[in-house]
Design an enzyme around this catalytic site. Structure first.
Site, PDB file in Angstrom:
ATOM      1  N   GLN A  78      35.348  37.144  35.276  1.00 24.75           N
ATOM      2  CA  GLN A  78      34.861  36.176  34.470  1.00 24.75           C
ATOM      3  C   GLN A  78      34.538  36.437  33.063  1.00 24.75           C
ATOM      4  OE1 GLN A  78      31.219  34.454  36.270  1.00 24.75           O
ATOM      5  NE2 GLN A  78      30.977  33.239  34.516  1.00 24.75           N
ATOM      6  N   PHE A  79      35.814  35.953  32.415  1.00 19.63           N
ATOM      7  CA  PHE A  79      36.120  36.129  30.768  1.00 19.63           C
ATOM      8  C   PHE A  79      34.845  35.560  29.963  1.00 19.63           C
ATOM      9  CE2 PHE A  79      38.122  32.130  31.296  1.00 19.63           C
ATOM     10  CZ  PHE A  79      37.816  31.580  30.087  1.00 19.63           C
ATOM     11  N   THR A  80      34.252  34.640  30.512  1.00 21.91           N
ATOM     12  CA  THR A  80      33.236  33.792  29.981  1.00 21.91           C
ATOM     13  C   THR A  80      31.956  34.596  29.638  1.00 21.91           C
ATOM     14  OG1 THR A  80      32.317  32.842  32.005  1.00 21.91           O
ATOM     15  CG2 THR A  80      33.940  31.543  30.708  1.00 21.91           C
TER      16      THR A  80
END
Length: 150
Positions: A78-80
């Site tokens: 999850q890059f967020t």
């Protein structure tokens, strides 16, 4: 690397209406990777997560690790997790590693966690639009960052 760890009664990941991973009691891990993360970060995090005592013992105290509690694991990239909201109302993700760096580290993190726990680690699909379902248990939610080591 940053991980949001959630103790769950159950969790699953679906991509294009196909369930790609599911667990009962255990840990859902949301995994974020920065450009300067490397093997030392993922090894430290995997060890920390494998030994973290957040499952109840017979007295109801959080004294058992996921392996001692017979729990399962799912890790979702999850890059967020590295969103910057400093300017304006649209988050910037420039602190997140690009796929060429992040995907191999994510895979190695999952493999290292499997070795640390002796359990398979369910996975999301890197870069896909995923639907993550979870039933949080407790709730217990912990954020761990390999750069802070706290």
């Amino acid at each position: 690397m940053r991980v949001v760890l959630q103790r769950v009664a159950e969790a699953s990941v679906t991509v294009d209406s196909v369930r790609v991973s599911a667990i009962g009691k255990g840990l859902l891990l949301l995994v974020g990777i920065e450009p300067d993360d490397g093997p030392g970060d993922l090894e430290w995090l995997a060890g920390k997560i494998a030994r973290m005592r957040i499952f109840p013992d017979d007295a109801g105290l959080m004294n058992r690790s996921v392996t001692e509690a017979g729990g399962e694991l799912i890790a979702v990239s999850q890059f967020t997790l590295f969103a910057s909201t400093k300017k304006g109302n649209r988050p910037s993700f420039i602190r997140a590693a690009g796929p060429d760096h992040a995907e191999p580290l994510y895979r190695r993190f999952c493999e290292t966690l499997e070795k640390e726990t002796g359990k398979p680690v369910g996975r999301g699909v890197f870069g896909a639009d995923m639907k993550v379902h979870l039933l949080n248990d407790g709730p217990v939610t912990i954020v761990i960052d390999s750069h802070n080591r706290e």
